[in-house]
Design an enzyme around this catalytic site. Structure first.
Site, PDB file in Angstrom:
ATOM      1  N   HIS A 132      -2.646   1.346   6.767  1.00  0.00           N
ATOM      2  CA  HIS A 132      -2.995   1.253   5.345  1.00  0.00           C
ATOM      3  C   HIS A 132      -3.141   2.657   4.779  1.00  0.00           C
ATOM      4  CE1 HIS A 132      -4.369  -0.870   1.770  1.00  0.00           C
ATOM      5  NE2 HIS A 132      -5.304   0.057   1.629  1.00  0.00           N
ATOM      6  N   HIS A 140      -5.591   1.980  -4.471  1.00  0.00           N
ATOM      7  CA  HIS A 140      -4.726   1.430  -3.424  1.00  0.00           C
ATOM      8  C   HIS A 140      -4.348  -0.006  -3.756  1.00  0.00           C
ATOM      9  CE1 HIS A 140      -7.880  -0.962  -0.946  1.00  0.00           C
ATOM     10  NE2 HIS A 140      -8.435  -0.648  -2.103  1.00  0.00           N
ATOM     11  N   CYS A 187       0.807  -1.220   0.000  1.00  0.00           N
ATOM     12  CA  CYS A 187       0.000   0.000   0.000  1.00  0.00           C
ATOM     13  C   CYS A 187       0.843   1.274   0.000  1.00  0.00           C
ATOM     14  CB  CYS A 187      -0.986  -0.015   1.164  1.00  0.00           C
ATOM     15  SG  CYS A 187      -0.242   0.135   2.816  1.00  0.00           S
TER      16      CYS A 187
END
Length: 354
Positions: A318, A330, A270
């Site tokens: 994240h 993402h 990520c």
């Protein structure tokens, strides 16, 4: 005459830098491994079998934990990389310092020999030399016959030796730190692998139909849209030209695989995706999602603009890039490629505008 040859810089030790490990697509691997009736798969009507909802919840939790562990790994790897550069710099300075010490020693020895040969000393010292040549330097010093030039060179040599000792101590300390970071990396790598392995095993608890449903729900992101489709990004405008360039880079990565610890260009985790995208826009941001949270101005989610970094969960484990119209790009988790998802797919911690 002392040798003037400069020493070679001691090469860095080989630590077997932890290789980045490609995580296989969990959904694809499990689907191939467990066809109906495969050995090891429990029947769907087994009363001891947990519900699909329970298994999916456990899998999601393991992915979340693995992602947090991955960001810790990334932070340690970033620190280790900086340490490696510092070690190389210090070792270069040590090599130059050793060369300087060698040169000063040679010059001082040459000057003493020249003075001895030229006879540029007083008759009294000459007599002393004749009587006992082996004690020349001691007696000359006692008679204050060390020239001012020799005195200066002696002080320079002593200062160079002290600095060389300090640099060697610094290099030793940084090498020890690098060794510790390398051990930590190995430990963190094993932690991530354990959690991902547990998630794969839980996937085997699902029937083929349940796995397909999980994969479909994961790819749709609650929007009824496949990850390969491009959503309508509306008329939202980026906050700057570099933000627009970062959005374009992130969009170009859609469909590429998630690989933990990877930062492009062919695979990403990520924070690796967002760092790479901004790097393509000519802007450097930290490697981890935690670091990226503080890499700019904080703005409310309601004011998010394309290029802003959306950080998720309280531990900031994240991150995705807002691309407009309520969407982020993402790298979700192993088995799911880079894709578009709703900005509210999980709890938002903060929004940062680099």
């Amino acid at each position: 005459m002392a040798s003037h040859r400069s020493p070679r810089r001691t090469p860095l030790p080989v630590h077997g830098w932890p290789a980045r490990v490609t995580v296989l697509s969990a959904a694809a691997a499990s689907a191939a491994a467990l066809a109906p009736g495969s050995a090891g798969a429990r029947p769907a009507d087994d009363p001891a079998r947990p519900s699909a909802a329970t298994v999916n919840s456990r899998i999601d939790r393991l992915y979340e934990q693995a992602e947090g562990a991955t960001e810790k790994y990334n932070a340690t790897a970033e620190s280790a990389g900086k340490l490696r550069e510092q070690v190389e710099t210090v070792q270069d300075r040590v090599a130059r310092g050793q060369a300087k010490v060698n040169r000063l020693r040679g010059e001082l020895g040459g000057l003493a020999g020249e003075q001895y040969r030229s006879g540029g000393i007083s008759p009294s010292v000459a007599l002393l030399l004749t009587a006992d040549p082996d004690s020349y330097l001691d007696k000359a010093s006692a008679l204050d016959r060390v020239s001012s030039r020799q005195s200066l060179q002696l002080r320079q040599l002593q200062a160079a030796q002290r600095e060389l000792k300090r640099q060697r101590t610094e290099a030793t300390g940084k090498l020890a730190d690098l060794e510790q970071h390398t051990r930590t990396l190995r430990k963190q790598k094993r932690n991530v692998q354990r959690k991902l392995g547990a998630a794969r095993r839980l996937l085997h608890e699902l029937t083929p139909k349940q796995r397909a449903e999980r994969e479909r729900a994961s790819r749709e992101g609650g929007r009824g849209q496949q990850s390969g489709d491009t959503p309508d990004l509306g008329g939202d405008r980026a906050s700057s030209g570099r933000a627009a360039a970062a959005v374009a880079a992130a969009k170009s990565a859609v469909g590429k695989p998630y690989v933990w610890g990877a930062a492009g260009p062919s695979s990403f985790d990520c924070s690796g995706l967002t760092q790479w995208a901004y790097g393509k826009a000519g802007t450097s941001i930290p490697r981890t999602s935690q670091g990226q949270r503080g890499a700019g101005k904080q703005v409310p989610l309601s004011q998010a603009r394309p290029g802003d970094l959306v950080v998720y969960r309280d531990d900031a484990s994240h991150v995705g890039m807002y691309v407009g119209n309520g969407q982020v790009v993402h790298a979700p988790h192993p088995g799911a490629p880079v894709r578009y998802d709703p900005v509210g797919m999980m709890p938002v911690s903060s929004v940062t505008r680099p």
